[in-house]
Design an enzyme around this catalytic site. Sequence first.
Site, PDB file in Angstrom:
ATOM      1  N   GLN A 157    -106.638  -0.732 -22.196  1.00 16.03           N
ATOM      2  CA  GLN A 157    -107.339  -1.280 -21.149  1.00 16.03           C
ATOM      3  C   GLN A 157    -108.832  -0.598 -20.893  1.00 16.03           C
ATOM      4  OE1 GLN A 157    -105.354   0.495 -17.753  1.00 16.03           O
ATOM      5  NE2 GLN A 157    -106.280  -1.020 -16.197  1.00 16.03           N
ATOM      6  N   TYR A 194    -111.380  -0.458 -18.896  1.00 18.91           N
ATOM      7  CA  TYR A 194    -112.136  -0.450 -17.290  1.00 18.91           C
ATOM      8  C   TYR A 194    -113.232   0.587 -17.281  1.00 18.91           C
ATOM      9  CZ  TYR A 194    -108.665  -3.634 -15.300  1.00 18.91           C
ATOM     10  OH  TYR A 194    -107.941  -4.830 -14.684  1.00 18.91           O
ATOM     11  N   SER A 195    -112.655   1.820 -17.398  1.00 21.49           N
ATOM     12  CA  SER A 195    -113.532   2.840 -17.044  1.00 21.49           C
ATOM     13  C   SER A 195    -114.741   3.141 -18.049  1.00 21.49           C
ATOM     14  CB  SER A 195    -112.673   4.423 -17.186  1.00 21.49           C
ATOM     15  OG  SER A 195    -111.614   4.224 -16.369  1.00 21.49           O
ATOM     16  N   SER A 248    -106.934   4.580 -22.918  1.00 16.69           N
ATOM     17  CA  SER A 248    -105.447   5.019 -23.709  1.00 16.69           C
ATOM     18  C   SER A 248    -104.997   4.008 -24.569  1.00 16.69           C
ATOM     19  CB  SER A 248    -104.372   5.246 -22.444  1.00 16.69           C
ATOM     20  OG  SER A 248    -104.729   5.939 -21.476  1.00 16.69           O
ATOM     21  N   GLU A 293     -99.826  -2.806 -12.528  1.00 21.18           N
ATOM     22  CA  GLU A 293     -99.798  -1.483 -12.621  1.00 21.18           C
ATOM     23  C   GLU A 293     -98.887  -0.484 -11.648  1.00 21.18           C
ATOM     24  OE1 GLU A 293    -103.539   0.545 -13.579  1.00 21.18           O
ATOM     25  OE2 GLU A 293    -102.502   2.029 -14.866  1.00 21.18           O
ATOM     26  N   SER A 333    -107.413   7.997  -8.408  1.00 19.39           N
ATOM     27  CA  SER A 333    -107.249   9.451  -8.283  1.00 19.39           C
ATOM     28  C   SER A 333    -106.678   9.522  -6.608  1.00 19.39           C
ATOM     29  CB  SER A 333    -108.596  10.145  -8.270  1.00 19.39           C
ATOM     30  OG  SER A 333    -109.292   9.651  -7.156  1.00 19.39           O
ATOM     31  N   ASN A 334    -106.094  10.554  -6.456  1.00 22.80           N
ATOM     32  CA  ASN A 334    -105.307  10.760  -5.153  1.00 22.80           C
ATOM     33  C   ASN A 334    -106.291  10.507  -4.112  1.00 22.80           C
ATOM     34  OD1 ASN A 334    -103.041  11.458  -6.388  1.00 22.80           O
ATOM     35  ND2 ASN A 334    -102.658  13.545  -5.225  1.00 22.80           N
TER      36      ASN A 334
HETATM   37  C1  FAD Z   1    -104.873  10.279 -18.992  1.00 15.55           C
HETATM   38  C2  FAD Z   1    -105.736   9.115 -18.434  1.00 15.55           C
HETATM   39  C3  FAD Z   1    -105.720   7.877 -19.205  1.00 15.55           C
HETATM   40  C4  FAD Z   1    -106.575   7.085 -18.872  1.00 15.55           C
HETATM   41  N1  FAD Z   1    -106.540   5.906 -19.275  1.00 15.55           N
HETATM   42  C5  FAD Z   1    -107.582   4.882 -18.950  1.00 15.55           C
HETATM   43  C6  FAD Z   1    -107.065   3.527 -19.649  1.00 15.55           C
HETATM   44  O1  FAD Z   1    -106.492   3.280 -20.635  1.00 15.55           O
HETATM   45  N2  FAD Z   1    -108.465   2.867 -19.318  1.00 15.55           N
HETATM   46  C7  FAD Z   1    -109.108   2.901 -18.366  1.00 15.55           C
HETATM   47  O2  FAD Z   1    -110.072   1.886 -18.167  1.00 15.55           O
HETATM   48  N3  FAD Z   1    -109.258   4.143 -18.011  1.00 15.55           N
HETATM   49  C8  FAD Z   1    -108.392   5.030 -18.096  1.00 15.55           C
HETATM   50  N4  FAD Z   1    -108.452   6.386 -17.507  1.00 15.55           N
HETATM   51  C9  FAD Z   1    -109.663   6.481 -16.441  1.00 15.55           C
HETATM   52  C10 FAD Z   1    -109.223   6.769 -14.954  1.00 15.55           C
HETATM   53  O3  FAD Z   1    -108.982   5.249 -14.685  1.00 15.55           O
HETATM   54  C11 FAD Z   1    -110.376   7.399 -14.257  1.00 15.55           C
HETATM   55  O4  FAD Z   1    -110.443   8.820 -14.850  1.00 15.55           O
HETATM   56  C12 FAD Z   1    -110.057   7.447 -12.754  1.00 15.55           C
HETATM   57  O5  FAD Z   1    -110.411   6.134 -12.381  1.00 15.55           O
HETATM   58  C13 FAD Z   1    -111.427   8.497 -12.099  1.00 15.55           C
HETATM   59  O6  FAD Z   1    -112.599   8.196 -12.505  1.00 15.55           O
HETATM   60  P1  FAD Z   1    -113.476   9.168 -13.092  1.00 15.55           P
HETATM   61  O7  FAD Z   1    -112.854  10.001 -14.241  1.00 15.55           O
HETATM   62  O8  FAD Z   1    -114.676   8.462 -13.518  1.00 15.55           O
HETATM   63  O9  FAD Z   1    -113.823  10.217 -11.956  1.00 15.55           O
HETATM   64  P2  FAD Z   1    -114.760  10.061 -10.641  1.00 15.55           P
HETATM   65  O10 FAD Z   1    -114.505   8.518 -10.148  1.00 15.55           O
HETATM   66  O11 FAD Z   1    -116.269  10.219 -11.083  1.00 15.55           O
HETATM   67  O12 FAD Z   1    -114.114  10.791  -9.683  1.00 15.55           O
HETATM   68  C14 FAD Z   1    -114.287  12.299  -9.567  1.00 15.55           C
HETATM   69  C15 FAD Z   1    -113.736  12.936  -8.427  1.00 15.55           C
HETATM   70  O13 FAD Z   1    -114.414  12.508  -7.258  1.00 15.55           O
HETATM   71  C16 FAD Z   1    -113.538  11.713  -6.383  1.00 15.55           C
HETATM   72  N5  FAD Z   1    -113.945  10.368  -5.659  1.00 15.55           N
HETATM   73  C17 FAD Z   1    -114.829   9.556  -6.366  1.00 15.55           C
HETATM   74  N6  FAD Z   1    -114.922   8.517  -5.654  1.00 15.55           N
HETATM   75  C18 FAD Z   1    -114.409   9.272  -4.233  1.00 15.55           C
HETATM   76  C19 FAD Z   1    -114.554   8.484  -2.928  1.00 15.55           C
HETATM   77  N7  FAD Z   1    -115.113   7.289  -2.841  1.00 15.55           N
HETATM   78  N8  FAD Z   1    -113.702   9.163  -2.157  1.00 15.55           N
HETATM   79  C20 FAD Z   1    -113.221  10.307  -2.062  1.00 15.55           C
HETATM   80  N9  FAD Z   1    -113.180  10.821  -3.334  1.00 15.55           N
HETATM   81  C21 FAD Z   1    -113.962  10.306  -4.380  1.00 15.55           C
HETATM   82  C22 FAD Z   1    -112.360  11.493  -7.104  1.00 15.55           C
HETATM   83  O14 FAD Z   1    -111.044  11.352  -6.591  1.00 15.55           O
HETATM   84  C23 FAD Z   1    -112.273  12.622  -8.302  1.00 15.55           C
HETATM   85  O15 FAD Z   1    -111.814  13.818  -7.573  1.00 15.55           O
HETATM   86  C24 FAD Z   1    -107.884   7.203 -17.866  1.00 15.55           C
HETATM   87  C25 FAD Z   1    -107.917   8.523 -17.321  1.00 15.55           C
HETATM   88  C26 FAD Z   1    -106.869   9.566 -17.533  1.00 15.55           C
HETATM   89  C27 FAD Z   1    -107.104  10.979 -17.077  1.00 15.55           C
END
Ligand code: FAD
Length: 392
Positions: A131, A133-134, A166, A249, A372-373
Amino acid sequence: MHARFSEQDEVFRKEIAGWLEEHLSGEFEPIRGRGGPGDEHALYDERHAWERKLGEHGWIGIGWPKEVGGRDLSLSQQVVFYEEYARAGGPGRVGHIGEGLLGPTVIHYGSEQQQQQILPGILSGNDVWCQGYSEPNAGSDLANVQTRAVRDGDEWVIDGQKVWTSGAAWADWCFVLCRTDPEAAKHKGLSYLLVPMRQEGVEIRPIVQMTGDSEFSEVFFNGARTGVENTVGAPGDGWKVAMGTLAFERGVSTLGQQMSFQNELEEVFEIARRNGAARDPVMRQRLADAWIGLRIQRYNALRTLSGSQGAELPPEAMITKIFWATWHRDLGKLAMDVLGQPSEIAAGEPYDLSALQRMYLFTRSDTIYAGSNEIQRNIIAERALGMPREPR
Ligand SMILES: Cc1cc2nc3c(=O)[nH]c(=O)nc-3n(C[C@H](O)[C@H](O)[C@H](O)COP(=O)(O)OP(=O)(O)OC[C@H]3O[C@@H](n4cnc5c(N)ncnc54)[C@H](O)[C@@H]3O)c2cc1C
């Protein structure tokens, strides 16, 4: 809500249990219980052979419609399948992203031609998907995707970087959210492209995680290509399709994981009985809470699925992710507390961790991926409770 299984379901339970007993043996015996979170590298080729075995016997896409090669099984039978799979120690599925995310997306949003070309590779257990996306600046704020795709005749040419992908190191294909119209508003200029991973122009750099494994990777697209026929939905419809995938999902695919949580919880109970941790009154409360939390997840999943219509899930679905993620992260901590000091010691070097140690480390990520939560709380507030939108 239908939380009980019918006689027919119980007959099906015997069928799948018998099949697993017969086939998870011999060459497949060593993969029992392997390949779960934090253990993705374990016996990969053997687990891929197992995926093909499942496909050969029609155990992939069991909930998909018959017209596209599925079995069209009821939700309760799908639950039964996941229960028995976990009970038998079925290994982590190498095809779960294809079966659980991309397949349903193509069935719902894809053209007939895409269904014919893509679904058989998933159903046979051959094709592995990831996937895309990120990105470094597009995680929670997914609409900020900067990876670009530009039309060149009958092809898209893709440039940009994905991260945390992943399974990228093993994948044949990636579904990539790309910006195809830089002039359009943030959510509108995106397209959902299916991109072959094994080509010049795709570079995969594994990221080592604290479990010692590299379950995810950075993926760089430098002039990678895919045919325009590999666009799911119309160009510019990428956001809608991408959100559809996220709904899947949160759907049936989460049921499978609850059953494996059950196995982990039972292992924790077993240790607590053996080492005396269960005699501690506070620990007893935590163990009982964990048991209750798992029951709540199961009944909420059944309630959610029995209230769903097609791809549309009812509002109850919105609490699923935050509930299981928090519960599972806490289970990791509970497991380490039950183990006591031995939890801090690896059996050997390097990273020779037990299943529970790996689980503890990996579950730190449960409250991050798939939203995220904090993002889950926003979703519940805005979409389920109808509160004012978060100020942008
Ligand atoms: C084990 C693992 C597997 C993954 N696999 C995939 C995959 O296969 N494909 C893929 O595309 N992605 C994948 N991801 C990525 C995952 O989707 C992102 O890590 C996730 O969406 C959070 O984005 P970020 O890491 O950029 O954190 P950020 O978005 O930068 O967030 C940082 C912090 O800020 C908080 N935050 C951000 N925005 C807000 C808001 N509006 N209000 C309140 N708090 C906020 C978040 O909750 C977090 O605590 C994976 C991540 C992990 C850990």
